[in-house]
Motif scaffolding. Sequence first.
Motif, PDB file in Angstrom:
ATOM      1  N   ALA A  34     -36.711  36.110  39.422  1.00 28.97           N
ATOM      2  CA  ALA A  34     -35.943  37.326  39.684  1.00 28.97           C
ATOM      3  C   ALA A  34     -35.364  37.296  41.095  1.00 28.97           C
ATOM      4  N   GLY A  35     -36.147  36.812  42.042  1.00 29.53           N
ATOM      5  CA  GLY A  35     -35.665  36.706  43.418  1.00 29.53           C
ATOM      6  C   GLY A  35     -34.524  35.714  43.554  1.00 29.53           C
ATOM      7  N   ILE A 177     -39.529  50.765  52.229  1.00 27.42           N
ATOM      8  CA  ILE A 177     -39.331  50.731  53.678  1.00 27.42           C
ATOM      9  C   ILE A 177     -37.959  50.168  54.042  1.00 27.42           C
ATOM     10  N   ILE A 178     -37.604  49.019  53.468  1.00 26.56           N
ATOM     11  CA  ILE A 178     -36.304  48.441  53.841  1.00 26.56           C
ATOM     12  C   ILE A 178     -35.148  49.231  53.233  1.00 26.56           C
ATOM     13  N   GLY A 179     -35.416  49.934  52.119  1.00 30.13           N
ATOM     14  CA  GLY A 179     -34.389  50.815  51.566  1.00 30.13           C
ATOM     15  C   GLY A 179     -34.080  51.950  52.517  1.00 30.13           C
ATOM     16  N   PHE A 192     -29.772  43.838  53.015  1.00 29.92           N
ATOM     17  CA  PHE A 192     -31.056  44.456  52.697  1.00 29.92           C
ATOM     18  C   PHE A 192     -31.387  44.269  51.217  1.00 29.92           C
ATOM     19  N   TRP A 193     -30.367  44.362  50.375  1.00 29.62           N
ATOM     20  CA  TRP A 193     -30.545  44.173  48.935  1.00 29.62           C
ATOM     21  C   TRP A 193     -31.047  42.758  48.644  1.00 29.62           C
ATOM     22  N   ALA A 194     -30.431  41.769  49.327  1.00 28.28           N
ATOM     23  CA  ALA A 194     -30.856  40.377  49.148  1.00 28.28           C
ATOM     24  C   ALA A 194     -32.280  40.173  49.651  1.00 28.28           C
ATOM     25  N   LEU A 195     -32.633  40.863  50.738  1.00 30.13           N
ATOM     26  CA  LEU A 195     -33.993  40.748  51.277  1.00 30.13           C
ATOM     27  C   LEU A 195     -35.013  41.336  50.320  1.00 30.13           C
ATOM     28  N   PHE A 197     -34.675  42.478  46.888  1.00 28.06           N
ATOM     29  CA  PHE A 197     -34.703  41.957  45.520  1.00 28.06           C
ATOM     30  C   PHE A 197     -34.779  40.434  45.474  1.00 28.06           C
ATOM     31  N   GLY A 198     -34.357  39.788  46.561  1.00 27.59           N
ATOM     32  CA  GLY A 198     -34.364  38.334  46.593  1.00 27.59           C
ATOM     33  C   GLY A 198     -35.599  37.759  47.257  1.00 27.59           C
ATOM     34  N   ALA A 199     -35.625  37.815  48.592  1.00 24.42           N
ATOM     35  CA  ALA A 199     -36.700  37.173  49.354  1.00 24.42           C
ATOM     36  C   ALA A 199     -38.074  37.762  49.042  1.00 24.42           C
ATOM     37  N   PHE A 200     -38.171  39.107  48.996  1.00 25.80           N
ATOM     38  CA  PHE A 200     -39.467  39.728  48.739  1.00 25.80           C
ATOM     39  C   PHE A 200     -40.010  39.368  47.360  1.00 25.80           C
ATOM     40  N   HIS A 201     -39.107  39.276  46.370  1.00 25.15           N
ATOM     41  CA  HIS A 201     -39.556  38.914  45.026  1.00 25.15           C
ATOM     42  C   HIS A 201     -40.070  37.475  44.985  1.00 25.15           C
ATOM     43  N   ILE A 202     -39.392  36.591  45.680  1.00 22.31           N
ATOM     44  CA  ILE A 202     -39.820  35.193  45.701  1.00 22.31           C
ATOM     45  C   ILE A 202     -41.190  35.071  46.359  1.00 22.31           C
ATOM     46  N   ILE A 203     -41.374  35.759  47.492  1.00 22.19           N
ATOM     47  CA  ILE A 203     -42.660  35.719  48.191  1.00 22.19           C
ATOM     48  C   ILE A 203     -43.759  36.329  47.323  1.00 22.19           C
TER      49      ILE A 203
END
Length: 215
Positions: A34-35, A177-179, A192-195, A197-203
Motif C-alpha cells: 500500500a505504501g 499528527i502529520i495531517g 505529507f500525503w506521500a509521507l 500513506f507512503g513512507a509510514f505504511h512501508i515502515i
Amino acid sequence: MEAKKYLEDITEIKNMMSRSSRFISLSGLSGVMAGIYALIGAFIAKLLIDDHLQSVKSHQDLPKAGLYEIIGYSDLISNLFLIAISVALLAILTGLILTIRKAKKSGEDIWDASSKRLILNFLIPLIAGGLFCLVLLQYGYVGLVASATLIFYGLACVNASKYTLGDIRYLGIANIIIGLMATQFIGYGLYFWALGFGAFHIIYGALMYFKHDKK
C-alpha cells in the motif's frame, strides 16, 4: 510440573480469547505494498501538478476566466481524484489477497464476527472523511483535502485497532499528527500525503511482517 501446565493452559485460553475478539490475520506485506502504491501515485500526481503550474506560467497574460479554461483545472482535479481512487483500490485488493492467504495458513476464518467489527469500525470514520473531502472540493478548499484524508484515515485506524493488531493504532496516530501539521503548510499537502500513506505504511508494514508474519 503441574504449575507449568497450568500456565500453558492459561496462555492458550488467552490466545483463544484474543482470536475470538480480534482479527489478527492482517498482512504486514499488504501495508508495504500500500505504501509503494501511494508513493507511485504521489509521484504521478506531482508530475501532473508540475505540468499544470507550467501551463499557468505560460498563460499568465490571459484573463482569469480564460486562464482556467486553458489550463484545465477541473481536469487536473479529476485526474488527481482518479489517482487516489486507483491507489486505494490497488491497496485494498492487495490487502485482501495477502490477508486471505495469511488467514488460510493460520486456520483463521476470514469472515467472522471479529473481521466484521473491524471493517465496520474502520469504514465509519473513513466514509465520513470521504464525504467531508467531497464537500471541501465542492467549496474549492483543495489545499485541505490531503490533510483531511490523513486525519480521517488515522481516526479510522485508531477506531479499528480495538478489533485487530494493536500496532495499527500507532499508524493511525502518526497519520493524524502529520495531517494536522499539513493544515499549516497549504500547498505541500502532497508531500505529507506521500509521507503518511507512503513512507509510514512501508515502515509499519515491514515492522508487522517481521513481528507477526515471519515466524
